[in-house]
Design an enzyme around this catalytic site. Structure first.
Site, PDB file in Angstrom:
ATOM      1  N   ASP A 103       0.886  -1.340   0.046  1.00  0.00           N
ATOM      2  CA  ASP A 103       0.011  -0.004  -0.038  1.00  0.00           C
ATOM      3  C   ASP A 103       0.939   0.990   0.087  1.00  0.00           C
ATOM      4  OD1 ASP A 103      -1.914   1.919   0.299  1.00  0.00           O
ATOM      5  OD2 ASP A 103      -2.757   1.070   2.115  1.00  0.00           O
ATOM      6  N   ASP A 104       0.824   2.243  -1.216  1.00  0.00           N
ATOM      7  CA  ASP A 104       1.655   3.187  -1.057  1.00  0.00           C
ATOM      8  C   ASP A 104       3.185   3.181  -1.267  1.00  0.00           C
ATOM      9  OD1 ASP A 104      -0.952   4.439  -0.710  1.00  0.00           O
ATOM     10  OD2 ASP A 104      -0.287   5.690   0.937  1.00  0.00           O
ATOM     11  N   CYS A 137      -6.130   4.200  -3.573  1.00  0.00           N
ATOM     12  CA  CYS A 137      -6.299   3.017  -3.016  1.00  0.00           C
ATOM     13  C   CYS A 137      -7.411   2.141  -3.594  1.00  0.00           C
ATOM     14  CB  CYS A 137      -6.299   2.735  -1.501  1.00  0.00           C
ATOM     15  SG  CYS A 137      -4.664   3.554  -0.719  1.00  0.00           S
TER      16      CYS A 137
END
Length: 581
Positions: free
Chosen positions: A135-136, A168
């Site tokens: 994530d990221d 996201c």
């Protein structure tokens, strides 16, 4: 005043005090939720103060109950509330501090009908597939992940892999379905054009690779972060998943709840509760269960919350990289081009405090992916232990990138620049040549059809992506698509969005963009346009749209428009310059 009158007044006061004490009842202790509200009020948060960053519910109660940092605009620090009080409040009132879920928008086009897939046993020897989705995670973090670097040596790296939106929920929706945001209907994390409820209401859950793989006889497991707005205590597992172990708010890595096959399992603050480690152990156990299902292949997606803010490392890694600082590339704190879009041109130069914060957070991000990298090693070892290392694909990637000081932007995402849309895609497995780099344009919409072709499952209808299997197995990229599409709705302003940008981190207006190997072209909804020749301007610092000829502008606009309006793999392939198939 005479003595008798003074004595009378004193006696009267004493009698009043005695009566008050006699009539007073013992003070009842506040309930746990009331204590949290009181703590927020004592810290200076007020009802209705969300616009000024002092909102009682939005800026204080909600982040405390969800275990997230205060919103970037919060004007005051969160008060400290004991974990047992939070747990007691959740037990008393599970809805306390939860943001309201948006209902599906009334003006959304009707969802497509669910696919009709015939169930059948998996073909003998069908490969296992493991997807590790971070994530990221930006490209500049991979250098701190030795197991991922080893994957690059023994597998294929896609050097031009992009996401459909640097946010996201839209990106993950595209991964699940192989469809662009304009076909999933998911453009944001929350609201009437984003989030889990929109994803579900648009029929997307019935048209994911999990549904197709399950019909093809695969054991399937999803672990970690699903879609923004999913609540473990409220929502059920997505269709097609044999095993479900999903957190709703695992960003802090501690003090979270998992929906574990329908059972709510809470974790606390002990080192062994660190979420990435919990997911790793669960995945290893799922792999070990293959011996209980002879001949049945498996698919696992482990979607970590790391390294998303607040960038929490495992306790064992909290002292790693003590002198590390964020990269200072050409775009770092670079002055804006005279033709920069308005949303960017207003961002001031970084201050020393900004730079110190960015260095601290970059170091924490590098620390937080150590557990992810360790997990990859554990997964590989588990696969080898059951004798499946030559029959298992391992895929590593991220849902979007992340900027930290580039273009003077404070930490964030959502732009069309490579810092935000260009992410790693590394694949190992049977038939994958070692140490190969593929420079063909690939995108997250391609993962779904790739998984289905690798597994032998039926391809889903109405997908926009194309399978990467030919490229994975060493075939030429001649005739491959020439551009890919990025779609974004903005600016993001919802106060309950975990990706609500902090001040000066960049919050672009709605745009659509195409990225080729040699250029980036962006059309903003306010009429502005942006063009970067990546041959002469690899860091995307100068907008040269005005210097293009009329025919060049017209060709770019047509390619973008055709891609925005494509609704099938064939249409999208043609719109993006792929050789007809």
């Amino acid at each position: 005043m005479n003595t008798s009158r003074r004595l009378s007044i004193i006696s009267f006061i004493i009698l009043i005090n005695l009566a008050a004490r006699a009539g007073a009842q013992p003070r009842r202790p506040q309930g746990a939720c009331a204590q949290i509200t009181a703590a927020c009020r004592d810290a200076g948060f007020v009802q209705g103060g969300a616009a000024s960053g002092t909102g009682l519910q939005v800026d204080c109660v909600q982040p405390i109950m969800q275990g997230t940092p205060a919103p970037p605009k919060a004007a005051k620090p969160l008060p400290t509330v004991a974990p047992n009080i939070i747990a007691a409040c959740k037990a008393q009132n599970p809805e306390f501090g939860r943001p309201a879920q948006s209902a599906p928008a009334a003006n959304q086009p009707p969802p497509p009908p669910p696919p009709v897939l015939a169930s059948h046993p998996a073909a003998p020897g069908s490969p296992n597939i493991i997807l590790v989705l971070t994530d990221d995670l930006a490209m500049n973090i991979v250098q701190f992940m030795p197991h991922v670097l080893a994957m690059q040596q023994k597998g294929v790296t896609f050097s031009h892999y992009f996401v459909s939106d640097s946010l996201c929920c839209p990106s993950r929706s595209s991964i699940f379905t192989g469809r662009y945001p304009h076909d999933t209907g998911v453009f944001k994390n929350v609201g009437d054009d984003g989030g889990y409820l929109i994803f579900r209401s648009r029929g997307n859950e019935e048209a994911t690779f999990a549904v197709a793989l399950s019909a093809a006889g695969y054991r399937t497991a999803f672990m970690g972060k699903y879609l923004n707005g999913y609540e473990p205590a409220k929502h059920s597992a997505g269709p097609g998943w044999t095993h479900w172990n999903v957190a709703g708010n695992g960003y802090p890595e501690f003090n979270y709840a998992l929906n574990q096959d329908g059972k709510l399992v809470r974790h606390g603050l002990a080192p062994e509760d660190y979420l990435t480690d919990v997911l790793a152990a669960d995945a290893v156990q799922f792999i070990q269960q293959k011996s209980d299902s002879p001949g049945k292949p498996f698919f696992i997606e482990i979607a970590t919350f790391a390294p998303h803010a607040p960038y929490t490392p495992a306790p064992r890694d909290a002292s790693a990289f003590p002198s590390l600082h964020a990269p200072r590339g050409p775009a770092y704190n670079a002055p804006h081009d005279a033709a920069a879009p308005r949303w960017l041109a207003s961002i001031p130069a970084l201050t020393q405090a900004n730079m110190d914060m960015i260095d601290r957070d970059f170091r924490k991000r590098a620390q937080s992916v150590q557990a992810v990298d360790k997990m990859i090693g554990e997964l590989e070892a588990a696969v080898a232990a059951i004798g499946q290392e030559k029959n298992t694909y391992v895929i590593f990637s991220s849902d979007n990138g992340y900027h930290m000081g580039e273009y003077r932007l404070r930490p964030g995402k959502m732009s069309a620049y490579d810092t935000d849309i260009h992410v790693p895609l590394v694949v190992t497995g049977p038939g994958v040549p070692a140490g190969r780099t593929v420079d063909a344009i690939a995108e997250n919409i391609d993962l779904c059809p790739t998984f289905l072709q690798l597994s032998g499952a039926d391809q889903l209808p109405n997908i926009d992506g194309s399978s990467l299997v030919p490229l994975l197995h060493g075939q030429s990229a001649d005739g491959w698509r020439q551009v890919t599409l990025v779609e974004h709705h903005g600016p993001v302003r919802d106060l309950v969005d975990p990706d609500l940008p902090m001040a000066q981190s960049g919050n672009p207006t709605t745009y659509e963009a195409i990225r080729s190997r040699t250029n980036l072209y962006v059309e903003y909804s306010d009429g502005e346009k942006e063009y970067h020749d990546l041959t002469s301007d690899p860091d995307e610092l100068g907008n040269t749209f005005s210097s293009l000829s009329s025919s060049q502008k017209s060709a770019l606009h047509k390619t973008l428009t055709d891609t925005v309006n494509c609704h099938s793999a064939k249409e999208c392939w043609s719109a993006q310059g792929g050789t007809p198939r």
